[in-house]
Design an enzyme around this catalytic site. Structure first.
Site, PDB file in Angstrom:
ATOM      1  N   ASP A  70       1.044  -1.240  -0.065  1.00  0.00           N
ATOM      2  CA  ASP A  70       0.031  -0.125   0.011  1.00  0.00           C
ATOM      3  C   ASP A  70       0.974   1.365  -0.120  1.00  0.00           C
ATOM      4  O   ASP A  70       2.114   1.200   0.380  1.00  0.00           O
ATOM      5  CB  ASP A  70      -0.823   0.005   1.286  1.00  0.00           C
ATOM      6  CG  ASP A  70      -1.944   0.936   1.236  1.00  0.00           C
ATOM      7  OD1 ASP A  70      -2.016   1.901   0.206  1.00  0.00           O
ATOM      8  OD2 ASP A  70      -2.637   1.176   2.132  1.00  0.00           O
TER       9      ASP A  70
ATOM     10  N   LEU B   9      -4.506   3.849   2.229  1.00  0.00           N
ATOM     11  CA  LEU B   9      -5.667   3.259   1.994  1.00  0.00           C
ATOM     12  C   LEU B   9      -5.903   2.715   0.321  1.00  0.00           C
ATOM     13  O   LEU B   9      -6.909   3.066  -0.143  1.00  0.00           O
ATOM     14  CB  LEU B   9      -6.890   3.997   2.470  1.00  0.00           C
ATOM     15  CG  LEU B   9      -6.835   4.451   3.853  1.00  0.00           C
ATOM     16  CD1 LEU B   9      -8.099   5.505   4.017  1.00  0.00           C
ATOM     17  CD2 LEU B   9      -6.822   3.479   4.757  1.00  0.00           C
ATOM     18  N   HIS B  10      -4.780   2.302  -0.132  1.00  0.00           N
ATOM     19  CA  HIS B  10      -4.769   1.847  -1.553  1.00  0.00           C
ATOM     20  C   HIS B  10      -3.930   0.501  -1.528  1.00  0.00           C
ATOM     21  O   HIS B  10      -3.094   0.423  -2.306  1.00  0.00           O
ATOM     22  CB  HIS B  10      -3.818   2.970  -2.428  1.00  0.00           C
ATOM     23  CG  HIS B  10      -4.557   4.193  -2.485  1.00  0.00           C
ATOM     24  ND1 HIS B  10      -3.682   5.273  -2.711  1.00  0.00           N
ATOM     25  CD2 HIS B  10      -5.663   4.740  -2.320  1.00  0.00           C
ATOM     26  CE1 HIS B  10      -4.367   6.699  -2.924  1.00  0.00           C
ATOM     27  NE2 HIS B  10      -5.607   5.915  -2.675  1.00  0.00           N
ATOM     28  N   PRO B  11      -4.539  -0.480  -0.850  1.00  0.00           N
ATOM     29  CA  PRO B  11      -3.905  -1.741  -0.731  1.00  0.00           C
ATOM     30  C   PRO B  11      -4.104  -2.422  -2.237  1.00  0.00           C
ATOM     31  O   PRO B  11      -5.285  -2.487  -2.559  1.00  0.00           O
ATOM     32  CB  PRO B  11      -4.602  -2.374   0.419  1.00  0.00           C
ATOM     33  CG  PRO B  11      -6.140  -1.734   0.358  1.00  0.00           C
ATOM     34  CD  PRO B  11      -5.757  -0.141   0.167  1.00  0.00           C
TER      35      PRO B  11
END
Length: 536
Positions: free
Chosen positions: A294, A472-474
């Protein structure tokens, strides 16, 4: 209970899943079942752009996952809001339209993912898009996904942009155009001051189709596999457990956490891990749930001398009432935007070939951001956030139990390498350089986070350990490729299992440099095309 028979079953109505189901059902040839664990997207705050702070920790529309304690971050837990509603995380995210760098996709192709180079994926970005700027070599019109510029911007946004230019960052009018590097204004997935989620884009008209069944409050618990082939899905509803059969294929689109969890519950994953939870091993696949990574970020915040920030809105009832009136009467004002107007894509080291840092410039500054919500500073303030786009750290998603309703175990392993540290330290320095420029002088009173006393590298490292968070971009937990640790092939077919594909951000071999909603929608578009071609 018998859930019926369909040509295709799609599990998860998120950014990619909505695109898959919408496209597969559009010509009427195939019957499609779309399963969504959450409710329909009727919660009013979903559709107001600035309303996403109301969904950030709302369990009715948000899974509200937590990571395990992070060793390099003082054993802090990374809160992971993920959409549990039609549209998935595209219904609760920040709405920035960003595709990533063209070289990201060429890199996917270089590691063996044929058909995923930039020239191959660009047509799917364009087909999905209805960009208000019009069609050109990089953009499309007429697609289901509305993409627009901000309708309302505070004066602070221009000052941030101009300060970045003064700091030596070139202006860039389009991060999704000919080049990514530079500073510019973000485009958004907003249409006429309303959020344009993947559900709005792909399901609004599709709901009328007789060949598409959308089941909400339908939590997929297991893919049914017989003789090496996916033949259906078991799912839990308020009425009880149901089973639907797939005549052709099952497409798993549960997201970076939900997709590996469903595969593990179905007997696909590391054999020893499955045995520990009493799950029969259908296929030993060590890559399922591995390679989680992430973007990572922190904040530099400034007290503002003018009442032009979102903090002023949050801390004043009269301002909130005025903003509500502006939005209700004219679809304008702060509620019509999402508070993030300007960004910069830069290199932490000039020797790098492409940007590895994204500087987000917020019209607010916060004290905390966790599962208890977002707490704004009690005064006028704004922030600059350095985001590391190319992290080395890799983590895992594993089962905590065989209960399909239990949250998964999430481990990131942030800041485990010198590269990860150096990029973030340079990003903080660059944010401070922007904050010192003449364009921002009329707005800056003082730096409040981390504060002028935090200047030397040891102190900056301590600040990162105590404040750095997941961006919050996994991605990456069902990685695409041909290797023994890869889960799907370039057709998104699960290795060794017929009739089963995965389509969402979990298939990304490496994370893209930018926000992940638009790439996830592209993956859904491309998957639907590949499925239709195989079905002919």
């Amino acid at each position: 209970m018998d859930g019926g028979k369909f040509d295709f079953i799609v599990t998860g109505a998120g950014s990619a899943g909505c695109a898959v189901a919408g496209r597969l059902s559009e010509d009427g040839r195939y019957s499609v079942l779309l399963l969504e664990a959450g409710p329909s997207d009727t919660y009013p705050w979903i559709h107001v752009p600035l309303g996403y702070h109301k969904t950030f920790n709302n369990p009715k529309v948000n899974w509200m996952f937590d990571s395990e304690p992070e060793p390099e971050l003082n054993n802090r837990i990374m809160y992971q809001p993920r959409g549990k509603v039609l549209g998935g995380t595209s219904s609760i995210n920040g709405m920035v339209y960003m595709r990533g760098n063209a070289a990201d996709y060429d890199e996917w192709r270089q590691r063996g993912c044929e058909g995923w180079d930039y020239d191959s994926v660009l047509p799917y970005f364009k087909r999905a898009e209805d960009n208000e700027r019009g069609a050109d070599a990089f953009h499309g019109t007429g697609g289901p996904l509305k993409v627009q510029d901000h309708r309302w911007q505070p004066t602070l946004a221009k000052a941030m942009h101009d300060a970045a230019v003064e700091a030596g960052i070139p202006a860039n009018p389009d991060f999704n155009g000919a080049t990514q590097e530079g500073v510019g204004y973000y485009q958004t997935t907003i249409n006429k001051a309303r959020r344009w989620s993947s559900a709005r884009a792909y399901l609004r008209e599709a709901k009328k189709r007789r060949n598409l069944t959308i089941a909400t409050s339908a939590h997929a618990t297991r893919v049914l596999i017989e003789n090496g082939r996916a033949v259906g899905v078991e799912y839990r509803t308020p009425a009880g457990l149901q089973t639907a059969r797939a005549n052709r294929e099952v497409i798993v689109s549960g997201g970076v956490y939900g997709s590996p969890q469903l595969l593990l519950l179905s007997g696909l994953g590391p054999a020893e891990h499955l045995k520990q939870h009493g799950i029969d091993v259908v296929r030993d696949m060590p890559g399922v749930g591995s390679h989680l990574h992430d973007h990572f970020n922190t904040y530099i915040a400034y007290k503002c001398s003018q009442a032009v920030t979102m903090n002023d809105l949050a801390n004043s009832l009269p301002r909130r009432l005025l903003a509500g009136a502006m939005y209700a009467l004219g679809r304008t004002g702060p509620l019509a935007s999402m508070g993030l107007y300007v960004g910069a894509m830069v290199r932490s080291d000039k020797r790098l070939e492409r940007p590895d840092l994204q500087i987000n410039m917020f019209a607010w500054a916060i004290k905390t951001r966790d599962r208890n919500g977002v707490q704004a500073q009690p005064f006028s303030a704004f922030g600059l956030s350095p985001v590391h786009l190319r992290p080395d750290g890799r983590g895992t998603v594993r089962l905590k139990s065989a209960d399909p309703m239990a949250a998964p175990e999430i481990r990131f392993n942030f800041l485990r390498t010198a590269n990860d540290w150096n990029a973030m330290l340079q990003g903080m320095r660059l944010c401070r350089e922007i904050g010192r420029q003449p364009a921002l002088k009329p707005f800056v009173v003082e730096e409040i986070m981390p504060g002028p006393g935090v200047a030397e590298e040891p102190a900056l490292r301590d600040y990162l350990r105590s404040t750095g968070v997941s961006n919050l971009h996994p991605v990456g937990t069902c990685r695409m490729g041909h290797g023994p640790d890869d889960v799907v092939d370039p057709q998104l077919k699960v290795h060794g299992i017929a009739g089963l594909r995965v389509a969402d951000a979990s298939i990304m071999p490496n994370i893209v440099a930018g926000n992940t909603n638009a790439p996830s929608i592209m993956i859904g578009e491309k998957c639907a095309d590949m499925v239709r071609m195989a079905a002919v």
